[in-house]
Write a protein that holds these residues in place. Sequence first.
Motif, mmCIF file in Angstrom:
data_model
loop_
_atom_site.group_PDB
_atom_site.id
_atom_site.type_symbol
_atom_site.label_atom_id
_atom_site.label_comp_id
_atom_site.label_asym_id
_atom_site.label_seq_id
_atom_site.Cartn_x
_atom_site.Cartn_y
_atom_site.Cartn_z
ATOM 1 N N LEU A 187 -7.173 5.930 11.877
ATOM 2 C CA LEU A 187 -6.319 6.750 12.743
ATOM 3 C C LEU A 187 -6.691 6.408 14.182
ATOM 4 C CD1 LEU A 187 -6.723 10.319 11.182
ATOM 5 C CD2 LEU A 187 -4.575 9.067 11.364
ATOM 6 N N TYR A 244 2.240 2.095 2.475
ATOM 7 C CA TYR A 244 2.813 3.171 3.281
ATOM 8 C C TYR A 244 4.058 2.704 4.046
ATOM 9 C CZ TYR A 244 -0.853 6.680 2.494
ATOM 10 O OH TYR A 244 -1.679 7.618 1.932
ATOM 11 N N VAL A 277 -7.971 17.005 9.575
ATOM 12 C CA VAL A 277 -7.256 16.435 8.428
ATOM 13 C C VAL A 277 -8.190 16.509 7.223
ATOM 14 C CG1 VAL A 277 -5.732 14.859 9.727
ATOM 15 C CG2 VAL A 277 -7.986 14.053 9.038
ATOM 16 N N TYR A 306 -8.926 6.554 7.933
ATOM 17 C CA TYR A 306 -7.984 7.339 7.138
ATOM 18 C C TYR A 306 -8.457 7.189 5.699
ATOM 19 C CZ TYR A 306 -3.912 8.559 4.420
ATOM 20 O OH TYR A 306 -3.086 9.145 3.494
ATOM 21 N N THR A 335 -1.406 19.120 1.629
ATOM 22 C CA THR A 335 -1.041 17.844 2.233
ATOM 23 C C THR A 335 -2.317 17.324 2.876
ATOM 24 O OG1 THR A 335 0.440 16.710 3.756
ATOM 25 C CG2 THR A 335 -0.103 18.978 4.361
ATOM 26 N N GLU A 336 -2.215 16.543 3.948
ATOM 27 C CA GLU A 336 -3.437 15.972 4.525
ATOM 28 C C GLU A 336 -3.725 16.502 5.926
ATOM 29 O OE1 GLU A 336 -3.171 11.717 4.193
ATOM 30 O OE2 GLU A 336 -3.468 11.836 2.034
ATOM 31 N N HIS A 351 -6.395 5.767 -3.874
ATOM 32 C CA HIS A 351 -6.893 6.554 -5.009
ATOM 33 C C HIS A 351 -8.204 6.045 -5.602
ATOM 34 C CE1 HIS A 351 -2.495 7.746 -5.134
ATOM 35 N NE2 HIS A 351 -3.160 8.858 -4.878
ATOM 36 N N LEU A 404 3.231 18.816 0.661
ATOM 37 C CA LEU A 404 4.081 18.188 -0.356
ATOM 38 C C LEU A 404 3.349 17.296 -1.340
ATOM 39 C CD1 LEU A 404 5.911 15.018 0.876
ATOM 40 C CD2 LEU A 404 4.051 16.023 2.180
ATOM 41 N N TRP A 437 3.532 9.613 13.586
ATOM 42 C CA TRP A 437 2.095 9.592 13.246
ATOM 43 C C TRP A 437 1.747 8.322 12.473
ATOM 44 C CZ3 TRP A 437 0.906 12.805 16.564
ATOM 45 C CH2 TRP A 437 1.328 14.133 16.607
ATOM 46 N N LEU A 446 4.842 13.650 -6.720
ATOM 47 C CA LEU A 446 3.626 12.896 -6.404
ATOM 48 C C LEU A 446 2.466 13.249 -7.337
ATOM 49 C CD1 LEU A 446 3.844 13.020 -2.523
ATOM 50 C CD2 LEU A 446 3.585 10.937 -3.853
ATOM 51 N N PHE A 479 -0.230 20.351 13.572
ATOM 52 C CA PHE A 479 0.388 19.600 12.493
ATOM 53 C C PHE A 479 1.262 20.471 11.592
ATOM 54 C CE2 PHE A 479 -3.429 16.613 12.925
ATOM 55 C CZ PHE A 479 -2.707 15.657 13.630
ATOM 56 N N THR A 480 1.991 19.782 10.747
ATOM 57 C CA THR A 480 2.914 20.410 9.802
ATOM 58 C C THR A 480 2.183 21.161 8.661
ATOM 59 O OG1 THR A 480 4.680 19.914 8.231
ATOM 60 C CG2 THR A 480 3.039 18.212 8.518
HETATM 61 C C1 LIG Z 1 1.549 14.679 8.949
HETATM 62 C C2 LIG Z 1 0.282 13.926 9.285
HETATM 63 C C3 LIG Z 1 -0.381 13.116 8.378
HETATM 64 C C4 LIG Z 1 0.228 13.041 7.033
HETATM 65 C C5 LIG Z 1 0.026 12.182 6.044
HETATM 66 C C6 LIG Z 1 0.694 12.203 4.757
HETATM 67 C C7 LIG Z 1 1.764 13.195 4.490
HETATM 68 C C8 LIG Z 1 0.314 11.282 3.827
HETATM 69 C C9 LIG Z 1 0.824 11.144 2.515
HETATM 70 C C10 LIG Z 1 0.276 10.266 1.649
HETATM 71 C C11 LIG Z 1 0.673 10.036 0.285
HETATM 72 C C12 LIG Z 1 1.725 10.839 -0.344
HETATM 73 C C13 LIG Z 1 0.028 9.050 -0.381
HETATM 74 C C14 LIG Z 1 0.223 8.654 -1.740
HETATM 75 O O1 LIG Z 1 -0.538 7.838 -2.268
HETATM 76 C C15 LIG Z 1 -1.675 12.391 8.759
HETATM 77 C C16 LIG Z 1 -1.478 10.888 8.850
HETATM 78 C C17 LIG Z 1 -2.769 12.687 7.782
HETATM 79 C C18 LIG Z 1 -2.227 12.872 10.111
HETATM 80 C C19 LIG Z 1 -1.219 13.133 11.113
HETATM 81 C C20 LIG Z 1 -0.212 14.141 10.671
#
Ligand SMILES: CC1=C(/C=C/C(C)=C/C=C/C(C)=C/C=O)C(C)(C)CCC1
Length: 533
Positions: free
Chosen positions: A254, A331, A168, A234, A139-140, A307, A125, A269, A512, A120-121
């Motif tokens: 997921l 989303y 995650v 998730y 991130t997640e 949240h 952010l 994703w 955010l 994953f990345t």
């Molecule tokens: C890259 C990536 C994910 C990224 C999720 C992100 C970036 C979620 C951001 C959510 C926000 C900003 C919510 C605000 O309320 C997953 C689905 C976890 C898993 C697969 C790879």
Amino acid sequence: MDMIFGKNKKEHPEPLRAKIRGELPTWLHGTLLRNGPGMHTIGETTYNHWFDGLALLHSFTIQNGEVHYRSKYLRSDTYNSNIEANRIVISEFGTMAYPDPCKNIFSKAFSYLSHTIPDFTDNCLINIMKCGEDFYATTETNYIRKINPETLDTLEKVDYRNYANINVATSHPHYDAQGNVLNLGTSIVDKGKTKYLVFKIPPTIPEKKKKKNNLKHLEVICSIPSRSLLNPSYYHSFGITENYIIFLEQPFKLDILKMATAYIRGTNWASCLTFHEEDKTYIHIIDRKTKRTLQTKFYADPMVVFHHVNAYEEENHIVFDVISYKDHSLYQLFYLANLNQFFEQNSKLTSTPTLKRFVIPLQMDKDAEIGENLVKLESTTATALKEKDDQVYCQSEELCEGIELPRINYAYNGKKYRYIYAAEVQWNPVPTKILKFDILTKSSLKWAEEHCWLAEPVFVPAPNAQQEDDGIILSVVISTDSKKSPFLLILDAKRFTELARASVDVEIHLDLHGLFIPSGDSPEEQEGNVLRN
Ligand SMILES: CC1=C(/C=C/C(C)=C/C=C/C(C)=C/C=O)C(C)(C)CCC1
Ligand SMILES: [Fe+2]
């Protein structure tokens, strides 16, 4: 609209002095450090989703009556690879990226195969996490990035998988009174099992001098088996009280098989997240002392929660408040294609964010009849109905509608509380107002100004605060009117009125989440400074 969400923002790594209007509280010293997506186009390529944008850190430092602003892109591996290639080469939430198109068929096939278990990345952010003396952009995924909270420089890349099997994890950790980080992650199909792990990272470690990071002492405190091996829930946050942890295993899931084949199928994703509206929401309550989940099977109607607001214990019950949706349209809404000038018409949420209170009875009368309401608190209409086979069906009390990005006075986290600070959003996520919601009187105070969009309001307590709302609110304000400069807004938290604003003459991105890092001048002040998350 597309200018606010999708336009690339410049970084301003050197501190810029802000113009102050009004009176800054004399006791206010520290840095508001925040995170969010700042760049959506690289070369000829553009991300599909707002949550894909490259992390842009920014901060307002308040010191000796002056305010300085700075911003800097997180130099993640993702950022560096993309900039070097001058196009998007790493997949994000809403955008699947493919390797060099010139590569031959064999290297393409190899790349498909290696994506079956994707790396994953590290484009962190979403939020900032404090871990002892260290700060991380989060991130997640399994990656977090250490940062310098002052210069906003990017430091080590940390992989949760080196310390526990976590694929995650949330970007909304909690902090206990000792400064331990508590967080929740998912271990996906490891030794034939998928489970949710609650873990703890200590604030101090013995070998600090040896430059080891605190994660080396990460401890898994509880493991909850997922109801489904290939469809774990998730989740974006969780709740804690003094003795319990609240985890919602919601029917927004997921799909691991879809994820394993997403790259080859050319989907992102995000499309691997599915809302199973026929399913239930399981409420797991973990006892922090025994490190086990309660035996009783608490459940609620299907819902989507991002949240958690707060949770606490009262007279042998757990009370927890969440912002809940009837579906996952939130989303869906953040695809950049929807965030254009027709935004107001074409991107409506199909369910409004609703603040809901759930109550979990901790002491159950063995003789209670099937169908009996086990909630004995006078103050709420939330119910928990006893059913057969140790099951309890929880129905919430609706506290209010149309709020998101909730924050509280963190000194009241896990404790009985009264006030929520949040952004007001109804049918689309345009935060044109922030508010203070009084749970007791169900009334709210609001702040808004023409052309202004406001970020998540952060509460900072006043020194020697007596009451829950003794303090101020910080919110970064951007403007849809190009002639009006963005500013840091400082409100009196009690009356929700403006004390001061600090404007800077540069473009600021819509962010955010983040936190306030207090900095005292004197050692006595330092001592009293705990994290204001
Ligand atoms: C890259 C990536 C994910 C990224 C999720 C992100 C970036 C979620 C951001 C959510 C926000 C900003 C919510 C605000 O309320 C997953 C689905 C976890 C898993 C697969 C790879
Ligand atoms: Fe969040």
